[in-house]
Design a protein around this motif. Structure first.
Motif, mmCIF file in Angstrom:
data_model
loop_
_atom_site.group_PDB
_atom_site.id
_atom_site.type_symbol
_atom_site.label_atom_id
_atom_site.label_comp_id
_atom_site.label_asym_id
_atom_site.label_seq_id
_atom_site.Cartn_x
_atom_site.Cartn_y
_atom_site.Cartn_z
ATOM 1 N N SER A 91 0.843 -1.188 0.000
ATOM 2 C CA SER A 91 0.000 0.000 0.000
ATOM 3 C C SER A 91 0.883 1.244 0.000
ATOM 4 O O SER A 91 2.048 1.199 0.411
ATOM 5 C CB SER A 91 -0.925 0.006 1.221
ATOM 6 O OG SER A 91 -0.182 0.157 2.419
ATOM 7 N N ARG A 92 0.321 2.335 -0.436
ATOM 8 C CA ARG A 92 1.042 3.601 -0.521
ATOM 9 C C ARG A 92 0.524 4.556 0.539
ATOM 10 O O ARG A 92 -0.569 4.385 1.075
ATOM 11 C CB ARG A 92 0.877 4.184 -1.923
ATOM 12 C CG ARG A 92 1.465 3.279 -2.989
ATOM 13 C CD ARG A 92 1.015 3.656 -4.376
ATOM 14 N NE ARG A 92 1.378 5.029 -4.723
ATOM 15 C CZ ARG A 92 1.171 5.547 -5.914
ATOM 16 N NH1 ARG A 92 0.598 4.820 -6.863
ATOM 17 N NH2 ARG A 92 1.520 6.786 -6.176
ATOM 18 N N HIS A 93 1.329 5.583 0.824
ATOM 19 C CA HIS A 93 0.995 6.508 1.917
ATOM 20 C C HIS A 93 -0.356 7.198 1.701
ATOM 21 O O HIS A 93 -1.091 7.426 2.652
ATOM 22 C CB HIS A 93 2.107 7.549 2.073
ATOM 23 C CG HIS A 93 3.305 7.014 2.771
ATOM 24 N ND1 HIS A 93 3.326 6.779 4.137
ATOM 25 C CD2 HIS A 93 4.523 6.653 2.310
ATOM 26 C CE1 HIS A 93 4.508 6.305 4.481
ATOM 27 N NE2 HIS A 93 5.251 6.213 3.399
ATOM 28 N N GLU A 94 -0.682 7.528 0.452
ATOM 29 C CA GLU A 94 -1.918 8.291 0.229
ATOM 30 C C GLU A 94 -3.158 7.427 0.429
ATOM 31 O O GLU A 94 -4.257 7.956 0.628
ATOM 32 C CB GLU A 94 -1.930 8.911 -1.170
ATOM 33 C CG GLU A 94 -1.786 7.929 -2.316
ATOM 34 C CD GLU A 94 -0.348 7.802 -2.764
ATOM 35 O OE1 GLU A 94 0.547 7.905 -1.903
ATOM 36 O OE2 GLU A 94 -0.126 7.583 -3.965
ATOM 37 N N ARG A 95 -3.003 6.082 0.358
ATOM 38 C CA ARG A 95 -4.103 5.148 0.610
ATOM 39 C C ARG A 95 -3.551 3.967 1.400
ATOM 40 O O ARG A 95 -3.351 2.891 0.853
ATOM 41 C CB ARG A 95 -4.741 4.692 -0.689
ATOM 42 C CG ARG A 95 -5.383 5.807 -1.504
ATOM 43 C CD ARG A 95 -6.036 5.259 -2.754
ATOM 44 N NE ARG A 95 -7.176 4.408 -2.425
ATOM 45 C CZ ARG A 95 -7.806 3.636 -3.293
ATOM 46 N NH1 ARG A 95 -7.408 3.578 -4.548
ATOM 47 N NH2 ARG A 95 -8.843 2.905 -2.924
ATOM 48 N N PRO A 96 -3.305 4.140 2.678
ATOM 49 C CA PRO A 96 -2.555 3.145 3.453
ATOM 50 C C PRO A 96 -3.230 1.794 3.609
ATOM 51 O O PRO A 96 -2.561 0.822 3.973
ATOM 52 C CB PRO A 96 -2.367 3.833 4.816
ATOM 53 C CG PRO A 96 -3.434 4.865 4.879
ATOM 54 C CD PRO A 96 -3.647 5.329 3.469
ATOM 55 N N PHE A 97 -4.532 1.692 3.361
ATOM 56 C CA PHE A 97 -5.201 0.405 3.528
ATOM 57 C C PHE A 97 -5.660 -0.184 2.196
ATOM 58 O O PHE A 97 -6.409 -1.165 2.178
ATOM 59 C CB PHE A 97 -6.385 0.554 4.487
ATOM 60 C CG PHE A 97 -5.978 1.066 5.842
ATOM 61 C CD1 PHE A 97 -6.256 2.357 6.234
ATOM 62 C CD2 PHE A 97 -5.248 0.251 6.699
ATOM 63 C CE1 PHE A 97 -5.862 2.830 7.474
ATOM 64 C CE2 PHE A 97 -4.844 0.713 7.944
ATOM 65 C CZ PHE A 97 -5.144 2.011 8.335
#
Length: 122
Positions: free
Chosen positions: A100-106
């Motif tokens: 996952s990436r920081h802008e959409r952590p889940f």
């Protein structure tokens, strides 16, 4: 953006060893699973080895007892130690990460490297 970069492929004689590395970089929040797949000419891409964050490992039957996957979570890097290589291991090896990436952590997605060629031949 996220990048996966493989290294360590090459030409090796039957019975030899190689160690592949894959480093993931970019705005990564969390990596769940990292693994290696391979694709030989004329064949479908297949799972070689996979390592979850638990950690659990999963190997293709054809590489069990010859290949070992490991992971350095601090470096977002996975390794594939390949021993007792045989000509049938010849393929392009691809790194995979489910992350996952920081802008959409889940929100987790699959990411792929460009591949590294492994050739086993005398």
């Amino acid at each position: 953006q996220v990048q996966l970069v493989e290294s360590g492929g090459g030409l090796v004689q039957p019975g030899g060893s190689l160690r592949l590395s894959c480093a993931a970089s970019g705005n990564i929040f969390r990596i769940s699973t990292m693994g290696w797949y391979r694709q030989a000419p004329g064949k479908q891409r297949e799972l070689v080895a996979q390592l979850t964050s638990l950690p659990n490992t999963n190997y293709a039957d054809s590489v069990k007892d010859r290949f070992t996957i490991s992971r350095d979570n601090a470096r977002n890097t996975t390794y594939l130690q390949m021993n007792k290589l045989i000509p049938e291991d010849t393929a392009i090896y691809y790194c995979n990460a489910f992350l996952s990436r920081h802008e959409r952590p889940f929100a987790f997605s699959d990411y792929w490297g460009r591949g590294t060629q492994v050739t086993v031949s005398s």
